[in-house]
Design a protein around this motif. Structure first.
Motif, PDB file in Angstrom:
ATOM      1  N   MET A 107       0.835  -1.189   0.000  1.00 62.56           N
ATOM      2  CA  MET A 107       0.000   0.000   0.000  1.00 62.56           C
ATOM      3  C   MET A 107       0.877   1.248   0.000  1.00 62.56           C
ATOM      4  N   SER A 108       0.491   2.253  -0.777  1.00 64.73           N
ATOM      5  CA  SER A 108       1.330   3.429  -0.957  1.00 64.73           C
ATOM      6  C   SER A 108       1.353   4.326   0.270  1.00 64.73           C
ATOM      7  N   ASN A 109       0.294   4.310   1.114  1.00 61.91           N
ATOM      8  CA  ASN A 109       0.318   5.010   2.390  1.00 61.91           C
ATOM      9  C   ASN A 109      -0.458   4.179   3.392  1.00 61.91           C
ATOM     10  N   ASN A 110      -0.413   4.581   4.644  1.00 62.48           N
ATOM     11  CA  ASN A 110      -1.041   3.739   5.660  1.00 62.48           C
ATOM     12  C   ASN A 110      -2.394   4.256   6.120  1.00 62.48           C
ATOM     13  N   LYS A 111      -3.016   5.128   5.315  1.00 62.91           N
ATOM     14  CA  LYS A 111      -4.367   5.576   5.612  1.00 62.91           C
ATOM     15  C   LYS A 111      -5.381   4.587   5.019  1.00 62.91           C
ATOM     16  N   ILE A 112      -6.372   4.265   5.809  1.00 62.49           N
ATOM     17  CA  ILE A 112      -7.401   3.352   5.328  1.00 62.49           C
ATOM     18  C   ILE A 112      -8.745   3.759   5.917  1.00 62.49           C
ATOM     19  N   VAL A 113      -9.787   3.738   5.095  1.00 64.39           N
ATOM     20  CA  VAL A 113     -11.142   4.065   5.548  1.00 64.39           C
ATOM     21  C   VAL A 113     -11.833   2.768   5.948  1.00 64.39           C
ATOM     22  N   MET A 114     -12.352   2.759   7.168  1.00 61.44           N
ATOM     23  CA  MET A 114     -13.006   1.567   7.715  1.00 61.44           C
ATOM     24  C   MET A 114     -14.507   1.793   7.817  1.00 61.44           C
ATOM     25  N   LEU A 115     -15.287   0.884   7.227  1.00 59.78           N
ATOM     26  CA  LEU A 115     -16.748   0.952   7.320  1.00 59.78           C
ATOM     27  C   LEU A 115     -17.166   0.487   8.713  1.00 59.78           C
ATOM     28  N   MET A 116     -17.659   1.403   9.520  1.00 58.51           N
ATOM     29  CA  MET A 116     -18.008   1.115  10.910  1.00 58.51           C
ATOM     30  C   MET A 116     -19.529   1.004  11.049  1.00 58.51           C
ATOM     31  N   SER A 117     -20.028  -0.194  11.197  1.00 57.58           N
ATOM     32  CA  SER A 117     -21.475  -0.398  11.326  1.00 57.58           C
ATOM     33  C   SER A 117     -21.954  -0.228  12.756  1.00 57.58           C
ATOM     34  N   GLY A 118     -21.038  -0.327  13.710  1.00 51.26           N
ATOM     35  CA  GLY A 118     -21.425  -0.349  15.109  1.00 51.26           C
ATOM     36  C   GLY A 118     -21.570  -1.753  15.647  1.00 51.26           C
ATOM     37  N   GLY A 119     -21.252  -2.748  14.816  1.00 54.60           N
ATOM     38  CA  GLY A 119     -21.313  -4.149  15.220  1.00 54.60           C
ATOM     39  C   GLY A 119     -19.950  -4.676  15.634  1.00 54.60           C
ATOM     40  N   VAL A 120     -19.933  -5.914  16.097  1.00 56.97           N
ATOM     41  CA  VAL A 120     -18.696  -6.497  16.610  1.00 56.97           C
ATOM     42  C   VAL A 120     -17.669  -6.737  15.500  1.00 56.97           C
ATOM     43  N   ASP A 121     -18.122  -7.111  14.307  1.00 52.82           N
ATOM     44  CA  ASP A 121     -17.182  -7.435  13.238  1.00 52.82           C
ATOM     45  C   ASP A 121     -16.382  -6.217  12.786  1.00 52.82           C
ATOM     46  N   SER A 122     -17.064  -5.121  12.493  1.00 59.45           N
ATOM     47  CA  SER A 122     -16.343  -3.928  12.039  1.00 59.45           C
ATOM     48  C   SER A 122     -15.506  -3.340  13.164  1.00 59.45           C
ATOM     49  N   SER A 123     -15.949  -3.493  14.397  1.00 59.66           N
ATOM     50  CA  SER A 123     -15.190  -2.977  15.533  1.00 59.66           C
ATOM     51  C   SER A 123     -13.863  -3.714  15.688  1.00 59.66           C
ATOM     52  N   VAL A 124     -13.913  -5.034  15.625  1.00 64.04           N
ATOM     53  CA  VAL A 124     -12.683  -5.826  15.735  1.00 64.04           C
ATOM     54  C   VAL A 124     -11.802  -5.612  14.504  1.00 64.04           C
ATOM     55  N   ALA A 125     -12.412  -5.488  13.335  1.00 65.42           N
ATOM     56  CA  ALA A 125     -11.630  -5.224  12.128  1.00 65.42           C
ATOM     57  C   ALA A 125     -10.857  -3.916  12.262  1.00 65.42           C
ATOM     58  N   ARG A 127     -22.785  -2.515  -3.564  1.00 63.27           N
ATOM     59  CA  ARG A 127     -22.201  -2.017  -4.816  1.00 63.27           C
ATOM     60  C   ARG A 127     -22.091  -0.488  -4.830  1.00 63.27           C
ATOM     61  N   TYR A 128     -23.176   0.175  -4.487  1.00 63.78           N
ATOM     62  CA  TYR A 128     -23.233   1.625  -4.663  1.00 63.78           C
ATOM     63  C   TYR A 128     -22.724   2.416  -3.461  1.00 63.78           C
ATOM     64  N   PHE A 129     -22.845   1.859  -2.273  1.00 67.14           N
ATOM     65  CA  PHE A 129     -22.512   2.650  -1.083  1.00 67.14           C
ATOM     66  C   PHE A 129     -21.306   2.103  -0.326  1.00 67.14           C
ATOM     67  N   LYS A 130     -21.421   0.924   0.247  1.00 66.23           N
ATOM     68  CA  LYS A 130     -20.320   0.423   1.075  1.00 66.23           C
ATOM     69  C   LYS A 130     -19.021   0.272   0.294  1.00 66.23           C
ATOM     70  N   PHE A 131     -19.143  -0.116  -0.968  1.00 61.04           N
ATOM     71  CA  PHE A 131     -17.929  -0.280  -1.771  1.00 61.04           C
ATOM     72  C   PHE A 131     -17.998   0.542  -3.056  1.00 61.04           C
ATOM     73  N   GLY A 132     -18.740   1.633  -2.966  1.00 63.43           N
ATOM     74  CA  GLY A 132     -18.840   2.580  -4.063  1.00 63.43           C
ATOM     75  C   GLY A 132     -18.596   3.976  -3.542  1.00 63.43           C
ATOM     76  N   LYS A 133     -19.595   4.538  -2.878  1.00 63.96           N
ATOM     77  CA  LYS A 133     -19.466   5.878  -2.311  1.00 63.96           C
ATOM     78  C   LYS A 133     -18.321   5.951  -1.299  1.00 63.96           C
ATOM     79  N   ALA A 134     -18.098   4.876  -0.573  1.00 65.48           N
ATOM     80  CA  ALA A 134     -17.014   4.869   0.416  1.00 65.48           C
ATOM     81  C   ALA A 134     -15.657   5.133  -0.236  1.00 65.48           C
ATOM     82  N   LEU A 135     -15.492   4.700  -1.468  1.00 64.47           N
ATOM     83  CA  LEU A 135     -14.235   4.960  -2.177  1.00 64.47           C
ATOM     84  C   LEU A 135     -14.083   6.444  -2.502  1.00 64.47           C
ATOM     85  N   GLU A 136     -15.193   7.101  -2.780  1.00 64.32           N
ATOM     86  CA  GLU A 136     -15.141   8.547  -3.007  1.00 64.32           C
ATOM     87  C   GLU A 136     -14.695   9.264  -1.729  1.00 64.32           C
ATOM     88  N   ILE A 137     -15.207   8.811  -0.598  1.00 61.00           N
ATOM     89  CA  ILE A 137     -14.836   9.402   0.681  1.00 61.00           C
ATOM     90  C   ILE A 137     -13.367   9.128   0.979  1.00 61.00           C
TER      91      ILE A 137
END
Length: 360
Positions: free
Chosen positions: A1-19, A109-119
């Motif tokens: 990876m070219s830098n160490n910044k990463i956007v994490m989708l946080m649902s508020g559940g245990v899986d995204s929290s541990v991720a 398709r459109y939000f979690k792995f679409g719009k999130a890339l724009e962010i």
């Protein structure tokens, strides 16, 4: 990876929290984002019957976890208008047309792995991560990054992510793909995360009580009672409105007389508000056609596996590309209740997603 910044989708559940925690352990600068798909007042008016995502309590949990893990940043993203246009309107239209939708496929398709890339671009982060149980790896066989079933077969979410645009896959990261759910619960408990025992989300975020009939009625999709026919065109009963049924369903039909065999919904004729029913053996199909196909791997003809709904097993099949956006699946053994509107996802024999499209 070219830098160490990463956007994490946080649902508020245990899986995204541990991720998010695991990403921190890997020295990423983790930027959390949390999508708001519907107004919080919906959850006040219509209490949840089972856990759904994107609720007010999820937002609060995501905020708490972001604070506890000391994430680089955390952003609540309002997508209500776009979500209505791309997901809710699609859901209503599909039912109105007598088909059975799968809105989670399009949301991914459109939000979690679409719009999130724009962010992510706004943060100069080239990658986004989530707590889904799926593998992303580079395939020498296909000379590209691919998506593959997670190792936890009970939690594998590859089916739901099979409609992600192929060009976005290299930018994704899935910390939990090589892990089991029990491990995630244990890590959360050891970290004393407030969501360690939180139930998994099961229902649609915009229908908290899971009563889609009520929801359709409120959105002016309320067909009257209609006629039920057999395969010969004989009237055999009545139904309460075609949107209340899906292919393979047995319940909710008022028959004029008892049948000696089990009868299922075989076909929905929305323009006539009619159903056709047939015995169980008639519900088995040898093939299907899918359109609006998302080809992750291009191919002409291949032997592989096909899943036709979220809870079905994959079946061996020969998959043939018949146009730039459609494919034909020929099953080696007949499969029950192929349902228009649902998604057919095809895999190679190693669990790599090849394509996914809408069943016609």
């Amino acid at each position: 990876m070219s830098n160490n910044k990463i956007v994490m989708l946080m649902s508020g559940g245990v899986d995204s929290s541990v991720a998010a925690y695991l990403l921190k352990e890997q020295n990423f600068q983790v930027i959390g984002i949390h999508f708001k798909t519907v107004s919080d007042i919906v959850f006040s008016l219509i209490p949840e019957t089972k856990k759904v995502c994107c609720s007010p309590s999820d937002t609060l949990d995501a905020l708490k976890i972001a604070d506890k893990l000391e994430l680089e940043d955390f952003q609540i993203v309002d997508i209500k208008e776009e979500f209505k246009e791309k997901i809710i309107d699609y859901f209503i239209k599909t039912y109105k047309n007598g088909k059975t939708p799968n809105p989670c496929m399009l949301c991914n398709r459109y939000f979690k792995f679409g719009k999130a890339l724009e962010i992510a671009k706004e943060y100069n982060a080239e990658y986004i991560a989530s707590g889904h149980y799926i593998l992303k790896e580079y395939s020498e066989k296909y000379s590209r990054f691919v998506l593959k079933k997670g190792i936890d077969k009970y939690k594998d979410q590859s089916y739901f992510l099979s409609y992600i645009k192929a060009e976005n896959i290299p930018k994704l990261y899935f910390p939990l793909g090589n892990m089991h759910k029990t491990e995630i619960r244990d890590i959360a408990a050891n970290l004393e995360l407030s969501v360690a025992d939180k139930p998994d989300s099961q229902e649609l975020c915009f229908i908290p009580d899971n009563d889609y009939r009520r929801y359709l009625k409120e959105n002016k999709v309320e067909p009257n009672e209609g006629i039920v026919y057999d395969l010969e065109g004989n009237e055999v009963g009545t139904h309460s409105g075609y949107t209340n049924y899906t292919i393979g369903q047995r319940t909710g039909i008022n028959y004029y007389k008892n049948f000696p065999v089990k009868m299922h919904v075989y076909k929905i004729i929305s323009e006539k508000n009619a159903l056709v029913v047939a015995p169980t053996e008639k519900l088995y199909s040898n093939e299907l056609i899918a359109t609006n196909v998302n080809f992750i791997i291009d191919f002409d003809k291949i032997e592989g596996l096909c899943r036709i709904r979220k809870k079905s097993e994959e079946k061996e099949a020969i998959i043939e590309k018949i146009s730039e956006n459609s494919l034909k699946v020929s099953f080696k053994e007949p499969i029950f209740a192929v349902t228009p509107g649902q998604f057919a996802t095809v895999y190679d024999n190693d669990g790599v997603i090849l394509a996914s499209g809408i069943i016609v």
